[in-house]
Design a protein around this motif. Sequence first.
Motif, PDB file in Angstrom:
ATOM      1  N   ARG A   1       0.836  -1.203   0.000  1.00 52.09           N
ATOM      2  CA  ARG A   1       0.000   0.000   0.000  1.00 52.09           C
ATOM      3  C   ARG A   1       0.873   1.255   0.000  1.00 52.09           C
ATOM      4  O   ARG A   1       2.034   1.222   0.406  1.00 52.09           O
ATOM      5  CB  ARG A   1      -0.935  -0.015   1.215  1.00 52.09           C
ATOM      6  CG  ARG A   1      -1.927  -1.169   1.217  1.00 52.09           C
ATOM      7  CD  ARG A   1      -2.791  -1.163   2.466  1.00 52.09           C
ATOM      8  NE  ARG A   1      -1.996  -1.322   3.680  1.00 52.09           N
ATOM      9  CZ  ARG A   1      -2.494  -1.234   4.918  1.00 52.09           C
ATOM     10  NH1 ARG A   1      -3.791  -0.993   5.084  1.00 52.09           N
ATOM     11  NH2 ARG A   1      -1.703  -1.397   5.967  1.00 52.09           N
ATOM     12  N   THR A   2       0.272   2.361  -0.424  1.00 56.98           N
ATOM     13  CA  THR A   2       0.968   3.659  -0.477  1.00 56.98           C
ATOM     14  C   THR A   2       0.198   4.668   0.359  1.00 56.98           C
ATOM     15  O   THR A   2      -1.032   4.806   0.211  1.00 56.98           O
ATOM     16  CB  THR A   2       1.098   4.167  -1.924  1.00 56.98           C
ATOM     17  OG1 THR A   2       1.937   3.274  -2.659  1.00 56.98           O
ATOM     18  CG2 THR A   2       1.690   5.564  -1.956  1.00 56.98           C
ATOM     19  N   LEU A   3       0.930   5.373   1.237  1.00 58.59           N
ATOM     20  CA  LEU A   3       0.312   6.391   2.095  1.00 58.59           C
ATOM     21  C   LEU A   3       0.604   7.776   1.531  1.00 58.59           C
ATOM     22  O   LEU A   3       1.770   8.158   1.372  1.00 58.59           O
ATOM     23  CB  LEU A   3       0.841   6.291   3.526  1.00 58.59           C
ATOM     24  CG  LEU A   3       0.222   7.265   4.542  1.00 58.59           C
ATOM     25  CD1 LEU A   3      -1.259   6.932   4.762  1.00 58.59           C
ATOM     26  CD2 LEU A   3       0.988   7.234   5.860  1.00 58.59           C
ATOM     27  N   GLN A   4      -0.453   8.495   1.213  1.00 59.49           N
ATOM     28  CA  GLN A   4      -0.333   9.879   0.754  1.00 59.49           C
ATOM     29  C   GLN A   4      -0.558  10.803   1.953  1.00 59.49           C
ATOM     30  O   GLN A   4      -1.517  10.627   2.720  1.00 59.49           O
ATOM     31  CB  GLN A   4      -1.373  10.185  -0.332  1.00 59.49           C
ATOM     32  CG  GLN A   4      -1.249   9.329  -1.583  1.00 59.49           C
ATOM     33  CD  GLN A   4      -0.041   9.707  -2.411  1.00 59.49           C
ATOM     34  OE1 GLN A   4       1.053   9.195  -2.177  1.00 59.49           O
ATOM     35  NE2 GLN A   4      -0.226  10.599  -3.364  1.00 59.49           N
ATOM     36  N   VAL A   5       0.321  11.816   2.105  1.00 58.53           N
ATOM     37  CA  VAL A   5       0.278  12.726   3.259  1.00 58.53           C
ATOM     38  C   VAL A   5       0.204  14.160   2.754  1.00 58.53           C
ATOM     39  O   VAL A   5       0.956  14.563   1.855  1.00 58.53           O
ATOM     40  CB  VAL A   5       1.530  12.555   4.151  1.00 58.53           C
ATOM     41  CG1 VAL A   5       1.445  13.467   5.377  1.00 58.53           C
ATOM     42  CG2 VAL A   5       1.705  11.105   4.566  1.00 58.53           C
ATOM     43  N   MET A   6      -0.694  14.952   3.333  1.00 59.81           N
ATOM     44  CA  MET A   6      -0.766  16.382   3.059  1.00 59.81           C
ATOM     45  C   MET A   6      -0.950  17.100   4.402  1.00 59.81           C
ATOM     46  O   MET A   6      -1.830  16.731   5.192  1.00 59.81           O
ATOM     47  CB  MET A   6      -1.937  16.718   2.132  1.00 59.81           C
ATOM     48  CG  MET A   6      -2.124  18.203   1.827  1.00 59.81           C
ATOM     49  SD  MET A   6      -0.723  18.948   0.938  1.00 59.81           S
ATOM     50  CE  MET A   6      -0.863  18.110  -0.640  1.00 59.81           C
ATOM     51  N   GLY A   7      -0.096  18.116   4.679  1.00 62.74           N
ATOM     52  CA  GLY A   7      -0.177  18.810   5.956  1.00 62.74           C
ATOM     53  C   GLY A   7       0.069  20.300   5.824  1.00 62.74           C
ATOM     54  O   GLY A   7       0.592  20.781   4.810  1.00 62.74           O
ATOM     55  N   ASP A   8      -0.295  21.021   6.869  1.00 65.98           N
ATOM     56  CA  ASP A   8      -0.150  22.474   6.879  1.00 65.98           C
ATOM     57  C   ASP A   8       0.042  22.936   8.322  1.00 65.98           C
ATOM     58  O   ASP A   8      -0.864  22.829   9.146  1.00 65.98           O
ATOM     59  CB  ASP A   8      -1.395  23.133   6.269  1.00 65.98           C
ATOM     60  CG  ASP A   8      -1.235  24.650   6.118  1.00 65.98           C
ATOM     61  OD1 ASP A   8      -0.156  25.175   6.475  1.00 65.98           O
ATOM     62  OD2 ASP A   8      -2.187  25.306   5.651  1.00 65.98           O
ATOM     63  N   VAL A   9       1.239  23.426   8.632  1.00 70.53           N
ATOM     64  CA  VAL A   9       1.522  23.951   9.965  1.00 70.53           C
ATOM     65  C   VAL A   9       0.917  25.339  10.087  1.00 70.53           C
ATOM     66  O   VAL A   9       1.011  26.161   9.162  1.00 70.53           O
ATOM     67  CB  VAL A   9       3.038  24.007  10.213  1.00 70.53           C
ATOM     68  CG1 VAL A   9       3.347  24.686  11.547  1.00 70.53           C
ATOM     69  CG2 VAL A   9       3.624  22.610  10.194  1.00 70.53           C
ATOM     70  N   MET A  10       0.304  25.612  11.225  1.00 67.85           N
ATOM     71  CA  MET A  10      -0.279  26.932  11.453  1.00 67.85           C
ATOM     72  C   MET A  10       0.822  27.993  11.518  1.00 67.85           C
ATOM     73  O   MET A  10       1.870  27.782  12.127  1.00 67.85           O
ATOM     74  CB  MET A  10      -1.079  26.953  12.762  1.00 67.85           C
ATOM     75  CG  MET A  10      -2.243  25.995  12.786  1.00 67.85           C
ATOM     76  SD  MET A  10      -3.443  26.372  11.487  1.00 67.85           S
ATOM     77  CE  MET A  10      -4.648  25.073  11.753  1.00 67.85           C
TER      78      MET A  10
END
Length: 582
Positions: free
Chosen positions: A397-406
């Motif tokens: 499986r492949t894990l896609q990650v998207m994030g945004d630090v305040m």
Amino acid sequence: MAPDTPPPRWLFPAEADTTGGADEEAARAREHRLLRNVLEGTAASVFVLDPQLRYLYVNPAMARMCGIPASAFLGRTIGDVLPEVRRPEDVLRQVLADGLPREVSVTGRTHARSAYAQRQWRTVYHRLEDGGRIVGLCGIGVEVSGLRQYVTELEAAHQRLALLDTAATHVGTTLDVETTCTELADFLVPELADAASVEITEEEAGGTPPPAPGMLRLRRMALAAVPELMWHLARFGEPGDHVDVQRGSAIRRCLDTGQPWVGNLASDELLRRMAPDPGRVTAYRAAGIHSLLVVPLPAPQHPVGTIILSRAGESPPFAEDDIVVVRELAARAAVTVSNARQYTHEHAMALELQRALLSEPGSPHPDVETASRYLPAGRSALVGGDWYDSLALPDGRTLQVMGDVMGHGFAAAVAMSQYRSLLRTVATSGASPAAILERADRDAARIGLDRVATCLLALIDPGAGTVTAARAGHLPPVLLRPDREGELLDVPAGPPLGTALCGYEAFTARMPPGSVLLLYTDGLVERRGVDIDVSLRWLTRLRLPLAGPLDGVLDTLLSRLAEGPAEDDIALLAARLRRDPA
């Protein structure tokens, strides 16, 4: 008055009226002496004119004020004696005609030395009569040159303050060095000069050959000129050009001493000493430039650059007031330039750190195709803490990650790198997206990360043809489908990472062949004055061609942004199952 006509006897009769006897004659003599003492002892200028406006009498104060003896006035007109004094003779003739006293302002210069370049008097005129016969005018004047100069200086000070107040709203509107310098040059022309240029010291060579020994390198940031001088500017170079100044030049002295240099009605020799290079004098003369003013842009350690102002043609030379105003403008602009340079340096560091972290995302499994984009909001915005990642897990499986630090800035970029490393470590456990977020939330709070972050995880299972997603305060993913509207996946919302609140839930959806899973940050859809739900609906209704390369899909998506430039950074991560896995 004809030369052979004796001056009229005036004011106090030479013959005494003896009809009243010796006592009355003595009383009149005492009155005569008293009045004469008053006239000749007063500090006010007193004079008498005949009906033809010729002097009959002037007191000593008048003579001193004019710098010529009293006898030089008698029988002569005002213009004969004081040719540089402007007196409204039409008003004097009105006083003679109707007998009404009038006060007038008289300006000009006399023969006497004065501290004032332009003198001014307030004078009252009265008509003189003798037995009903008009015999002339009496004028009593007081010099008000000092008061007038004070008022003039006060008005000039008010004008300077108004100019500086206006400059505060026109110069330094952004934290961008080039924009600030351009605003400064545009403001100076034509308010204070016919042409203006702004040069700042060059901190790094930037890949260009270094200056010759003994030369100081500046970079011309802005040029401005009145229309009639515009075509001459090409001979002075363009914004962005390097300017190497030699020792001994006026520009170099300004930078070394922090003091302005002014060359009014400068000779060719003086211009050669002032110019960055001697060949510039020809260009100055061709443009009709006769006066130059160089003012440093002050900073605590050393000036950050200079302003060069030029006046040409019929424009007057630079006055002391001009220098005062330009120095104040330079001081204010220098603060903005220094702040902008510091900001640009920090912004570049943060952007390079963020780009370095984004430039090497992990690799997905061969049966998953990915593409990404990062689009900063612009030079006027602080860099944000957006990040994305793609991790190949041991079970295919492949894990896609998207994030945004305040927050924004260098600290946000550093926090972003910490969150990214933390998620990479936790993801190796093979846990579900919700469990990964649970542990990452607790660990972020435990190690004391001082900034919270939103995050979206999407676990793609090529064998099952599904995607399982969980989100920590982040916007939900969109599943784009060929030839139909996209689907906003109904992933339950959880608290941001770093709050230690936990409570995350997962959502699983089918991922049909040819569909594209899109993860994004809020910069893609948030617009001032537009509801976020409206923007999300706009995103799902986009009909994008999905058959081509994923990079082309993202490029098409960005080109269709409906509301102009983004107000925040945009990060995109797209994934698609390969039809023929490698």
